[in-house]
Design a protein around this motif. Structure first.
Motif, PDB file in Angstrom:
ATOM      1  N   LYS A   1     -24.326   1.959   2.040  1.00 39.90           N
ATOM      2  CA  LYS A   1     -24.150   3.080   2.964  1.00 39.90           C
ATOM      3  C   LYS A   1     -23.569   2.605   4.291  1.00 39.90           C
ATOM      4  N   GLU A   2     -23.963   1.431   4.714  1.00 36.53           N
ATOM      5  CA  GLU A   2     -23.454   0.887   5.969  1.00 36.53           C
ATOM      6  C   GLU A   2     -21.945   0.663   5.899  1.00 36.53           C
ATOM      7  N   GLU A   3     -21.469   0.198   4.753  1.00 35.63           N
ATOM      8  CA  GLU A   3     -20.032  -0.006   4.592  1.00 35.63           C
ATOM      9  C   GLU A   3     -19.283   1.326   4.513  1.00 35.63           C
ATOM     10  N   VAL A   4     -19.909   2.338   3.951  1.00 36.71           N
ATOM     11  CA  VAL A   4     -19.319   3.681   3.940  1.00 36.71           C
ATOM     12  C   VAL A   4     -19.219   4.209   5.369  1.00 36.71           C
ATOM     13  N   ASP A   5     -20.302   4.061   6.140  1.00 39.03           N
ATOM     14  CA  ASP A   5     -20.305   4.498   7.543  1.00 39.03           C
ATOM     15  C   ASP A   5     -19.181   3.814   8.320  1.00 39.03           C
ATOM     16  N   ARG A   6     -19.062   2.519   8.122  1.00 40.12           N
ATOM     17  CA  ARG A   6     -18.067   1.748   8.867  1.00 40.12           C
ATOM     18  C   ARG A   6     -16.651   2.208   8.514  1.00 40.12           C
ATOM     19  N   ALA A   7     -16.408   2.502   7.230  1.00 39.78           N
ATOM     20  CA  ALA A   7     -15.069   2.932   6.800  1.00 39.78           C
ATOM     21  C   ALA A   7     -14.710   4.300   7.378  1.00 39.78           C
ATOM     22  N   PHE A   8     -15.651   5.223   7.369  1.00 43.40           N
ATOM     23  CA  PHE A   8     -15.361   6.558   7.906  1.00 43.40           C
ATOM     24  C   PHE A   8     -15.165   6.516   9.422  1.00 43.40           C
ATOM     25  N   ASP A   9     -15.970   5.715  10.091  1.00 45.86           N
ATOM     26  CA  ASP A   9     -15.791   5.575  11.545  1.00 45.86           C
ATOM     27  C   ASP A   9     -14.438   4.943  11.861  1.00 45.86           C
ATOM     28  N   TYR A  10     -14.062   3.945  11.083  1.00 46.15           N
ATOM     29  CA  TYR A  10     -12.766   3.278  11.252  1.00 46.15           C
ATOM     30  C   TYR A  10     -11.619   4.267  11.071  1.00 46.15           C
ATOM     31  N   ALA A  11     -11.654   5.048   9.992  1.00 47.34           N
ATOM     32  CA  ALA A  11     -10.580   6.015   9.738  1.00 47.34           C
ATOM     33  C   ALA A  11     -10.488   7.038  10.867  1.00 47.34           C
ATOM     34  N   LYS A  12     -11.634   7.471  11.375  1.00 51.75           N
ATOM     35  CA  LYS A  12     -11.625   8.439  12.481  1.00 51.75           C
ATOM     36  C   LYS A  12     -10.986   7.836  13.716  1.00 51.75           C
ATOM     37  N   ARG A  13     -11.320   6.595  14.031  1.00 46.60           N
ATOM     38  CA  ARG A  13     -10.761   5.951  15.218  1.00 46.60           C
ATOM     39  C   ARG A  13      -9.270   5.653  15.039  1.00 46.60           C
ATOM     40  N   VAL A  14      -8.865   5.344  13.807  1.00 48.15           N
ATOM     41  CA  VAL A  14      -7.446   5.107  13.537  1.00 48.15           C
ATOM     42  C   VAL A  14      -6.654   6.411  13.615  1.00 48.15           C
ATOM     43  N   GLY A  15      -7.321   7.528  13.315  1.00 45.75           N
ATOM     44  CA  GLY A  15      -6.664   8.822  13.437  1.00 45.75           C
ATOM     45  C   GLY A  15      -6.035   9.333  12.158  1.00 45.75           C
ATOM     46  N   VAL A  16      -6.562   8.903  11.003  1.00 45.84           N
ATOM     47  CA  VAL A  16      -6.060   9.393   9.721  1.00 45.84           C
ATOM     48  C   VAL A  16      -7.130  10.247   9.047  1.00 45.84           C
ATOM     49  N   LYS A  17      -6.690  11.055   8.081  1.00 48.63           N
ATOM     50  CA  LYS A  17      -7.610  11.967   7.391  1.00 48.63           C
ATOM     51  C   LYS A  17      -7.747  11.618   5.906  1.00 48.63           C
TER      52      LYS A  17
ATOM     53  N   ALA B   1       5.218   3.167  15.851  1.00 47.97           N
ATOM     54  CA  ALA B   1       6.104   4.216  16.361  1.00 47.97           C
ATOM     55  C   ALA B   1       7.451   3.640  16.794  1.00 47.97           C
ATOM     56  N   ALA B   2       7.433   2.430  17.346  1.00 50.42           N
ATOM     57  CA  ALA B   2       8.676   1.789  17.783  1.00 50.42           C
ATOM     58  C   ALA B   2       9.597   1.497  16.605  1.00 50.42           C
ATOM     59  N   HIS B   3       9.027   1.451  15.388  1.00 52.34           N
ATOM     60  CA  HIS B   3       9.816   1.207  14.177  1.00 52.34           C
ATOM     61  C   HIS B   3       9.938   2.474  13.320  1.00 52.34           C
ATOM     62  N   ASN B   4       9.610   3.623  13.899  1.00 44.70           N
ATOM     63  CA  ASN B   4       9.663   4.896  13.163  1.00 44.70           C
ATOM     64  C   ASN B   4       8.801   4.874  11.906  1.00 44.70           C
ATOM     65  N   VAL B   5       7.617   4.283  12.023  1.00 45.39           N
ATOM     66  CA  VAL B   5       6.682   4.215  10.902  1.00 45.39           C
ATOM     67  C   VAL B   5       5.401   4.941  11.278  1.00 45.39           C
ATOM     68  N   THR B   6       4.842   5.670  10.335  1.00 42.21           N
ATOM     69  CA  THR B   6       3.571   6.370  10.504  1.00 42.21           C
ATOM     70  C   THR B   6       2.549   5.796   9.536  1.00 42.21           C
ATOM     71  N   GLY B   7       1.374   5.467  10.032  1.00 36.99           N
ATOM     72  CA  GLY B   7       0.268   5.070   9.172  1.00 36.99           C
ATOM     73  C   GLY B   7      -0.410   6.330   8.664  1.00 36.99           C
ATOM     74  N   TYR B   8      -0.325   6.592   7.347  1.00 37.81           N
ATOM     75  CA  TYR B   8      -0.791   7.878   6.829  1.00 37.81           C
ATOM     76  C   TYR B   8      -2.212   7.824   6.262  1.00 37.81           C
ATOM     77  N   ALA B   9      -2.739   6.626   6.019  1.00 41.46           N
ATOM     78  CA  ALA B   9      -4.080   6.471   5.440  1.00 41.46           C
ATOM     79  C   ALA B   9      -4.549   5.047   5.692  1.00 41.46           C
ATOM     80  N   VAL B  10      -5.809   4.774   5.372  1.00 38.49           N
ATOM     81  CA  VAL B  10      -6.336   3.409   5.432  1.00 38.49           C
ATOM     82  C   VAL B  10      -6.879   3.042   4.055  1.00 38.49           C
ATOM     83  N   GLY B  11      -6.765   1.738   3.717  1.00 40.99           N
ATOM     84  CA  GLY B  11      -7.344   1.273   2.481  1.00 40.99           C
ATOM     85  C   GLY B  11      -6.349   0.539   1.591  1.00 40.99           C
ATOM     86  N   PRO B  12      -6.823   0.181   0.390  1.00 41.77           N
ATOM     87  CA  PRO B  12      -8.163   0.396  -0.134  1.00 41.77           C
ATOM     88  C   PRO B  12      -9.240  -0.404   0.612  1.00 41.77           C
TER      89      PRO B  12
END
Length: 279
Positions: A109-125, A92-103
């Motif tokens: 399944k465990e890695e899928v769970d971890r990725a979805f939980d990560y995206a939720k905590r990061v706040g992206v859709k 935010a201090a650099h006027n940048v928005t993180g719009y997604a995570v990845g690749p």
């Protein structure tokens, strides 16, 4: 002929102005650039694999780009809520928005769970992912549970898993419509496909785009600056408008990756020049 010359001169002028204001500017422009389009000009985090977050944000400032797809070498999947908050504050201090995570690669399944939980905590859709075929039904469940979009990244002829846009579509067409693709136009072309036609054909399943060009429509093709290669970028920009694409067009620069700024500036300048010249 005059029209072609006008387009060419507009692109060249945009590249020169960006280089002058970006590469050598001591105080980058603070206001967010409005390209007047539904789609956003962005940069894929992998572009900065050899740079820390501070160096990354400085380069983004210099080329006046304000949207970043977040890679885990800048924000690890194991980050705490406090670390995530500090990361967003720095963006935010650099006027940048993180719009997604990845690749993010997902084999279990465990890695899928971890990725979805990560995206939720990061706040992206939006998750840009590379799931093994056998976990696609589970990704389908998670998309329904989280109400996220999931864009499968294609890699051209280098690996068998998702080589092109058609391959991704055939794997997801019967799944939740929120599962689609990250259309990497350079690698799609390297697999002998037409990225302009694929954007039109699969428009409802294109959720992210990686911008680059390639020297040949084959595995031997080398990816590089957006303006150097066989892909018709003006035609691609026109198609973005035709299908009303409203996601990010992220430069993923994979050439000279230890000294990428000149190539990034050239690519962003060319891309914006094409946007301006084809209005």
């Amino acid at each position: 002929m005059k029209r072609k010359l006008s387009v060419f001169l507009s692109i060249i002028c945009s590249c020169i102005l960006l280089s002058a204001s970006g590469l050598y500017a001591k105080e980058p422009e603070r206001n967010l650039r409005d390209d007047g389009e539904l789609f956003k000009v962005a940069i894929a985090g992998y572009t900065f694999v050899n740079f820390n977050l501070d160096e990354t944000l400085k380069m983004m400032q210099e080329v006046d780009v304000h949207y970043l797809c977040i890679k885990d070498f800048h924000l690890p999947l194991t980050s705490t809520d406090e670390e995530i908050a500090a990361f967003h504050a720095k963006l935010a201090a650099h006027n940048v928005t993180g719009y997604a995570v990845g690749p993010i690669y997902m084999k279990t399944k465990e890695e899928v769970d971890r990725a979805f939980d990560y995206a939720k905590r990061v706040g992206v859709k939006l998750i840009v992912g590379v799931p093994n075929h056998e976990v696609l039904p589970y990704v389908d469940q998670k998309v329904k549970e989280y109400d996220f979009k999931y864009a499968i990244h294609l890699h051209g002829p280098d690996i068998k898993l998702y080589p092109n846009a058609t391959d991704i579509y055939e794997n997801v067409k019967d799944l939740d419509p929120r599962i689609g693709m990250c259309l990497d136009i350079g690698h799609d072309a390297r697999d002998g496909q037409d990225p302009v036609a694929d954007l039109k054909r699969y428009k409802d399943r294109v959720f992210d785009i990686h911008m680059k060009n390639t020297t040949a429509a084959s595995k031997e093709g080398k990816t590089g600056e957006i303006g150097r290669g066989i892909i018709d970028i003006p035609a691609f920009v026109r198609m973005l408008r035709e299908v009303k694409y409203d996601g990010a067009c992220s430069l993923e620069y994979e050439r000279n990756m230890k000294t990428p700024l000149a190539g990034i500036a050239e690519s962003i300048g060319y891309f914006r020049g094409v946007i301006d010249a084809t209005k």
